[in-house]
Design an enzyme around this catalytic site. Structure first.
Site, short mmCIF file in Angstrom:
data_model
loop_
_atom_site.label_atom_id
_atom_site.label_comp_id
_atom_site.label_asym_id
_atom_site.label_seq_id
_atom_site.Cartn_x
_atom_site.Cartn_y
_atom_site.Cartn_z
N CYS A 1 19.59 -0.39 7.90
CA CYS A 1 19.96 0.97 8.16
C CYS A 1 20.38 1.25 9.54
CB CYS A 1 18.96 1.95 7.79
SG CYS A 1 18.49 1.79 6.06
N HIS B 1 20.55 8.02 11.84
CA HIS B 1 20.70 7.53 10.62
C HIS B 1 19.97 8.68 9.68
CE1 HIS B 1 19.85 5.17 6.87
NE2 HIS B 1 18.76 5.08 7.17
N ASN C 1 20.07 8.59 1.43
CA ASN C 1 20.13 7.48 2.79
C ASN C 1 21.14 6.45 1.94
OD1 ASN C 1 19.77 5.17 4.18
ND2 ASN C 1 17.61 5.57 3.78
N1 ACO Z 1 8.32 12.21 -7.04
C1 ACO Z 1 7.08 12.78 -7.08
N2 ACO Z 1 6.09 12.33 -6.71
C2 ACO Z 1 6.32 11.07 -6.06
C3 ACO Z 1 7.44 10.51 -5.70
C4 ACO Z 1 8.62 11.22 -6.26
N3 ACO Z 1 9.84 10.84 -6.15
N4 ACO Z 1 7.16 9.33 -4.86
C5 ACO Z 1 6.23 9.42 -4.81
N5 ACO Z 1 5.32 10.37 -5.54
C6 ACO Z 1 4.00 10.46 -5.43
C7 ACO Z 1 3.26 9.18 -5.24
O1 ACO Z 1 3.04 8.47 -6.23
C8 ACO Z 1 1.99 9.65 -4.58
O2 ACO Z 1 1.20 10.10 -5.80
P1 ACO Z 1 -0.58 9.59 -5.85
O3 ACO Z 1 -0.84 10.67 -4.66
O4 ACO Z 1 -0.90 10.64 -6.86
O5 ACO Z 1 -0.46 8.41 -5.56
C9 ACO Z 1 2.20 11.10 -3.84
O6 ACO Z 1 3.65 11.29 -4.29
C10 ACO Z 1 2.18 10.80 -2.37
O7 ACO Z 1 2.92 9.51 -2.10
P2 ACO Z 1 3.18 9.15 -0.59
O8 ACO Z 1 3.82 8.05 -0.56
O9 ACO Z 1 1.96 9.75 0.36
O10 ACO Z 1 4.38 10.43 -0.23
P3 ACO Z 1 4.84 10.84 1.11
O11 ACO Z 1 4.33 12.29 1.40
O12 ACO Z 1 4.40 9.76 2.28
O13 ACO Z 1 6.39 11.07 0.99
C11 ACO Z 1 8.23 9.33 1.47
C12 ACO Z 1 6.92 9.68 0.64
C13 ACO Z 1 9.19 10.62 1.19
C14 ACO Z 1 8.69 8.16 0.93
C15 ACO Z 1 7.84 9.38 2.92
O14 ACO Z 1 6.87 8.44 3.20
C16 ACO Z 1 9.03 8.91 3.68
O15 ACO Z 1 9.75 9.92 4.00
N6 ACO Z 1 8.88 7.64 4.16
C17 ACO Z 1 9.98 7.10 5.01
C18 ACO Z 1 10.63 6.22 4.30
C19 ACO Z 1 12.05 6.26 4.41
O16 ACO Z 1 12.72 7.22 4.83
N7 ACO Z 1 12.73 5.22 3.94
C20 ACO Z 1 14.05 5.06 3.93
C21 ACO Z 1 14.38 3.71 3.82
S1 ACO Z 1 14.22 3.12 5.73
C22 ACO Z 1 15.37 3.52 6.48
O17 ACO Z 1 16.31 3.97 6.07
C23 ACO Z 1 14.89 3.40 7.78
#
Ligand code: ACO
Length: 321
Positions: free
Chosen positions: A112, A248, A278
């Site tokens: 990215c 990004h 993304n």
């Molecule tokens: N739908 C429903 N529930 C979900 C989903 C989904 N799509 N994905 C995960 N969950 C659940 C998990 O299983 C977890 O359940 P559990 O508590 O029963 O285990 C719960 O939601 C919480 O999961 P977390 O991973 O703690 O959720 P979080 O609030 O951190 O959100 C997210 C996840 C959106 C991915 C967040 O961590 C984030 O935005 N991270 C940044 C990642 C990113 O943007 N990456 C892009 C690629 S890298 C880049 O471009 C730089």
């Protein structure tokens, strides 16, 4: 002193739209969860389009807008982590499709952050006087690298491409900044085809994307404000002078948090991940093209482009439009 000016922009996204509701039919998720955590409502998914096709369409638009003939391009840099082939590289495919017969072309792999790294690389060539005109393209088909049974990653990404034409000029890029931290590489990975040669007696396996979302989130909200501050300080530019921060488009919460940490107004952070998700290497030039075509950018405006992603890698460019 000679620098690098963005003289044209272009973009391409696949025809096919997949909404959050569409994804809720294949994994346990829902529109509310995805929107509230990421700001994403829908994304485009390539069906017939290849990476190089998308990239070439974006490149043609950028050249058209700049009024530059393909034969006048000296260098093509494609930022991608999802090329059509291991070789030829994507830049050579684009060269063939647009007829940029005099250009040298190769790909840059920094996920990215790829577009910003590629733009900064083109700037180095131009500032050194080696090349005059370059096409810098970000294009990714991450839909082919996703594990479509993993709801933690498959809802976040979309396919798309964006391109800029840059040329030697007396105003444009003011400063560049790039960082990598390979020790944290494990938080966001996508394996390539594994070795399955005859001595090993097994077939190659294909890798898919894995991500520790919270670690990526923490990395982004710490390092992006840091690099923007470094870039502005080094170039004696204040935050208030910046018209837009073109980040990004991974996640709207990351953008909100960066704005807050910089103490900058959120209205200076345009976003379009609601429609595209993304798009990795494609995201910054896709957004820049949208802003450009809407007439949001005026000559003399100072903007900061900043990418962050796998590697880990992060980078920023300060540009006078
Ligand atoms: N739908 C429903 N529930 C979900 C989903 C989904 N799509 N994905 C995960 N969950 C659940 C998990 O299983 C977890 O359940 P559990 O508590 O029963 O285990 C719960 O939601 C919480 O999961 P977390 O991973 O703690 O959720 P979080 O609030 O951190 O959100 C997210 C996840 C959106 C991915 C967040 O961590 C984030 O935005 N991270 C940044 C990642 C990113 O943007 N990456 C892009 C690629 S890298 C880049 O471009 C730089």
């Amino acid at each position: 002193m000679m620098t690098t000016r963005i003289v044209g922009t272009g973009a391409y996204v696949p025809e096919q739209i997949a909404t959050n509701d569409d994804l809720a039919r294949i994994v346990e998720t829902n529109d509310e969860w995805i929107r509230s955590r990421t700001g994403i409502g829908e994304r485009r998914i390539a069906t017939t389009e290849t990476n190089s096709y998308m990239a070439a369409q974006a490149a043609k638009q950028a050249l058209d807008q700049a009024g530059i003939a393909p034969e006048d391009v000296d260098l093509i840099l494609l930022a991608t982590s999802s090329p059509d082939y291991c070789f030829p590289n994507g830049a050579c495919e684009i060269q063939e499709q647009i007829g940029a017969v005099n250009a040298a072309g190769y790909d840059i792999s920094a996920a990215c952050t790829g577009f910003v790294f590629a733009l900064n690389t083109a700037h180095a060539f131009i500032q050194a006087g080696i090349y005059r005109t370059a096409l810098v393209i970000g294009s990714d088909v991450l839909s082919k690298l996703l594990d479509w049974t993993d709801r933690g990653t498959c809802v976040l990404f979309g396919d798309g491409a964006g391109a800029v034409v840059v040329q030697a000029a007396d105003r444009g890029v003011i400063g560049v900044k790039m960082h990598s931290d390979g020790t944290k590489g494990g938080v966001l990975t996508c394996g390539a085809r594994t070795n399955g040669n005859f001595l090993l007696g097994k077939k190659p396996e294909l890798g898919y994307m894995t991500m520790d979302g919270q670690e990526v989130f923490k990395f982004a909200v710490k390092k992006v404000p840091e690099i923007i501050k470094e870039l502005l300080e080094e170039n004696r530019t204040s935050l208030e002078e910046i018209r837009y921060f073109v980040l990004h488009q991974a996640n709207y919460r990351i953008i909100e948090s960066v704005a807050k940490r910089l103490k900058a107004d959120i209205s200076k952070f345009p976003a379009n991940m609601e429609h595209y998700g993304n798009t990795s290497g494609g995201s910054i030039p896709l957004l820049l093209d949208e802003m450009n075509r809407k007439g949001m950018l005026a000559p003399g405006d100072k903007i900061v482009l900043s990418g962050f992603g796998a590697g880990l890698t992060w980078g920023a460019t300060l540009v006078e439009w």
